[in-house]
Design an enzyme around this catalytic site. Structure first.
Site, PDB file in Angstrom:
ATOM      1  N   ASP A  73      12.445 -42.401  -7.022  1.00  0.00           N
ATOM      2  CA  ASP A  73      12.585 -41.100  -6.376  1.00  0.00           C
ATOM      3  C   ASP A  73      11.986 -41.179  -4.973  1.00  0.00           C
ATOM      4  OD1 ASP A  73      11.207 -38.191  -5.841  1.00  0.00           O
ATOM      5  OD2 ASP A  73      13.081 -37.995  -6.941  1.00  0.00           O
ATOM      6  N   ASN A  78      15.388 -33.530   5.087  1.00  0.00           N
ATOM      7  CA  ASN A  78      16.533 -32.645   5.302  1.00  0.00           C
ATOM      8  C   ASN A  78      16.161 -31.443   6.158  1.00  0.00           C
ATOM      9  OD1 ASN A  78      18.560 -34.051   3.930  1.00  0.00           O
ATOM     10  ND2 ASN A  78      18.023 -33.155   1.960  1.00  0.00           N
ATOM     11  N   HIS A 125      20.715 -32.554   7.228  1.00  0.00           N
ATOM     12  CA  HIS A 125      21.277 -33.233   6.065  1.00  0.00           C
ATOM     13  C   HIS A 125      21.946 -34.563   6.423  1.00  0.00           C
ATOM     14  CE1 HIS A 125      20.678 -29.254   4.264  1.00  0.00           C
ATOM     15  NE2 HIS A 125      20.681 -29.886   3.097  1.00  0.00           N
ATOM     16  N   ASP A 163      21.332 -38.027   4.503  1.00  0.00           N
ATOM     17  CA  ASP A 163      22.361 -38.939   4.017  1.00  0.00           C
ATOM     18  C   ASP A 163      22.134 -40.357   4.536  1.00  0.00           C
ATOM     19  OD1 ASP A 163      23.559 -36.871   2.692  1.00  0.00           O
ATOM     20  OD2 ASP A 163      25.194 -36.602   4.132  1.00  0.00           O
ATOM     21  N   GLU A 179      18.272 -37.589  -4.701  1.00  0.00           N
ATOM     22  CA  GLU A 179      17.493 -38.671  -4.072  1.00  0.00           C
ATOM     23  C   GLU A 179      16.905 -39.611  -5.108  1.00  0.00           C
ATOM     24  OE1 GLU A 179      14.503 -35.239  -4.500  1.00  0.00           O
ATOM     25  OE2 GLU A 179      16.659 -35.520  -4.236  1.00  0.00           O
TER      26      GLU A 179
END
Length: 226
Positions: free
Chosen positions: A103, A111, A116, A120, A146
């Site tokens: 994680d 973000n 965002h 990505d 994630e």
């Protein structure tokens, strides 16, 4: 074996189309030899080309069924199928199998702070680090959001923990990962237990790691089916 078949689908289907074309032309030539001409050669070429294109189309369907489009890693569907297969193999191989769940720490902050698109990009760059530090036999998948999961065949608990620590350090030191860190939970089994139990143990270890952040935690080994 599955990956080799997947890569060669267009070749197999193309050869099948070529074989069928030759059979049709051979039969026709046997019956009416005076009509055998370049038209039938064109039929062979056309059938082969169409078969190859059909193979590429089928390959794309399989690709999108098992791949995450953003990271180009396997998706959850393939992960579960592969894990089920590897767990069944434990009866024959008499080795250990490890599952690693990862994680990204404070991913929401990336973000919120950078947008965002940056999030990505972080996911893709972290995925590249995973690929660079894994073996060909390992299965790397995006589990969701994630979170990632990696199947390590023929890997005991000590080997899995060393691998996880190497990943953690590689992400921490990477200049391309926006200074991100990861938490990692590791679970190992040497017998074909239920998939849910293996995931639950790895997830518990991950939860412990997330209480500290930037840490690797391993579940108790050997695992016992409840």
């Amino acid at each position: 074996m599955r990956n080799a078949l997947y890569r060669n689908i267009p070749i197999y289907i193309g050869l099948g189309g070529l074989l069928i074309s030759f059979i049709v032309c051979f039969v026709y030539y046997s019956i009416q030899p005076t009509f055998y001409n370049y038209f039938w050669i064109s039929v062979i070429v056309f059938s082969t080309v169409i078969s190859v294109f059909c193979g590429l189309w089928i390959k794309n369907i399989i690709y999108y069924a098992y791949k995450d489009p953003l990271t180009d890693l396997f998706n959850r569907r393939y992960l579960y199928e592969k894990l089920e297969s590897e767990l069944k193999r434990l009866n024959r191989s008499k080795t250990a199998l490890s599952l690693v769940i990862i994680d990204i720490d404070h991913f929401k902050r990336v973000n919120d702070k950078y947008g965002h698109l940056a999030g990505d990009k972080l996911l893709t760059r972290v995925s590249e680090v995973f690929k660079a530090n894994s073996r060909e036999i390992d299965t790397i998948a995006r589990w969701g959001g994630e979170e990632f999961a990696i199947i390590l065949p023929d890997t005991d608990s000590q080997g899995a923990l060393k691998y996880a620590e190497r990943l953690r350090k590689a992400i921490e030191k990477s200049e391309k990962c926006f200074g991100a860190t990861v938490c990692i939970g590791v679970a190992t089994t040497d017998k074909p237990i239920a998939i849910d139990i293996l995931f639950a143990e790895a997830d518990k270890a991950l939860f412990q790691a997330k209480s500290v952040r930037n840490k690797v935690v391993g579940a108790n080994f050997p695992l016992c089916e409840i």
